[in-house]
Design a protein around this motif. Structure first.
Motif, PDB file in Angstrom:
ATOM      1  N   LEU A 116       0.810  -1.244   0.013  1.00 59.15           N
ATOM      2  CA  LEU A 116      -0.004  -0.030  -0.090  1.00 59.15           C
ATOM      3  C   LEU A 116       0.786   1.181  -0.075  1.00 59.15           C
ATOM      4  O   LEU A 116       1.935   1.107   0.486  1.00 59.15           O
ATOM      5  CB  LEU A 116      -0.936  -0.093   1.393  1.00 59.15           C
ATOM      6  CG  LEU A 116      -1.848  -1.020   1.457  1.00 59.15           C
ATOM      7  CD1 LEU A 116      -1.471  -2.337   2.219  1.00 59.15           C
ATOM      8  CD2 LEU A 116      -3.165  -0.358   1.726  1.00 59.15           C
ATOM      9  N   GLY A 122       0.504   5.938  -0.248  1.00 63.07           N
ATOM     10  CA  GLY A 122      -0.292   6.846  -0.036  1.00 63.07           C
ATOM     11  C   GLY A 122      -0.054   8.019   0.590  1.00 63.07           C
ATOM     12  O   GLY A 122       1.143   8.140   0.939  1.00 63.07           O
ATOM     13  N   THR A 182      -5.031   6.062   0.507  1.00 64.68           N
ATOM     14  CA  THR A 182      -4.573   4.744   0.342  1.00 64.68           C
ATOM     15  C   THR A 182      -4.590   4.239  -0.855  1.00 64.68           C
ATOM     16  O   THR A 182      -5.909   3.896  -1.388  1.00 64.68           O
ATOM     17  CB  THR A 182      -4.749   3.900   1.637  1.00 64.68           C
ATOM     18  OG1 THR A 182      -4.298   4.474   2.870  1.00 64.68           O
ATOM     19  CG2 THR A 182      -4.078   2.608   1.490  1.00 64.68           C
ATOM     20  N   VAL A 212      -1.903  -1.144   7.982  1.00 64.72           N
ATOM     21  CA  VAL A 212      -2.080   0.392   7.559  1.00 64.72           C
ATOM     22  C   VAL A 212      -3.156   1.364   8.304  1.00 64.72           C
ATOM     23  O   VAL A 212      -3.021   2.331   8.664  1.00 64.72           O
ATOM     24  CB  VAL A 212      -2.069   0.561   6.097  1.00 64.72           C
ATOM     25  CG1 VAL A 212      -2.289   2.268   5.640  1.00 64.72           C
ATOM     26  CG2 VAL A 212      -0.604   0.345   5.451  1.00 64.72           C
TER      27      VAL A 212
END
Length: 177
Positions: free
Chosen positions: A63, A65, A70, A83
């Motif tokens: 992931l 972001g 995200t 996350v």
């Protein structure tokens, strides 16, 4: 950049080894029941939002972001839960039952604590709050997932002992006489 739970675990292990060697740190890990959020599929029929696309052509992912956003790239639900733990300030455990890897994007209005974690100015300093749904609403509306308050086992690190580094192991300079 992309964040993976495996990469984060490796960094944590290296940091722990460094602290153990440099400070003779002795740590115990205890598991205790604590408040968590359970990441679950929101719909009773277990269908996900079409914007969360399952991938069958990858073995690794992660992931990436920024505050309020995200991007899942071939990510597992466990990676998403990891996350989300930072975003909501409480451990998130994957209870979706989903074992695949997914692509998708999640956008929400970041809370002041999240902006602080990422070193961003707080909303109050910026003026009006950033428009958008809360992380809880965004998960359900954009991915078909939800966070539910629950109890779960959480690892706690207990420092049993630590020492100041000895002078012999400190870097040598002209003032260390």
């Amino acid at each position: 950049g992309t964040l993976t739970t495996e990469g984060t675990r490796r960094i944590g292990l290296m940091l722990r080894t460094l602290l153990e060697e440099r400070f003779n740190l002795v740590v115990a890990i205890e598991k205790r029941e604590a408040p968590v959020y359970a990441l679950m599929v929101a719909r009773r029929d277990q269908r996900l939002d079409p914007r969360l696309q399952e991938r069958h052509d990858c073995d690794l992912g992660g992931l990436g972001g920024a505050p309020g956003r995200t991007q899942l790239q071939c990510a597992t639900m466990s990676e998403l839960a990891f996350v989300l733990s930072e975003v909501v300030g409480r451990p998130v455990v994957d209870r979706t039952g989903l074992t695949g890897r997914y692509d998708g994007e999640l956008t929400w209005s970041p809370a002041e604590q999240e902006l602080h974690i990422f070193g961003q100015p707080t909303q109050s300093a910026q003026g009006p709050a950033i428009a958008g749904p809360s992380i809880f609403t965004a998960l359900e509306e954009q991915l078909g997932l939800r966070l539910q308050s629950a109890e779960g086992e959480v690892e706690h690190f207990i420092i049993q002992s630590a020492e100041r580094p000895s002078r012999a192991s400190a870097p040598v300079s002209g003032n260390n006489l």
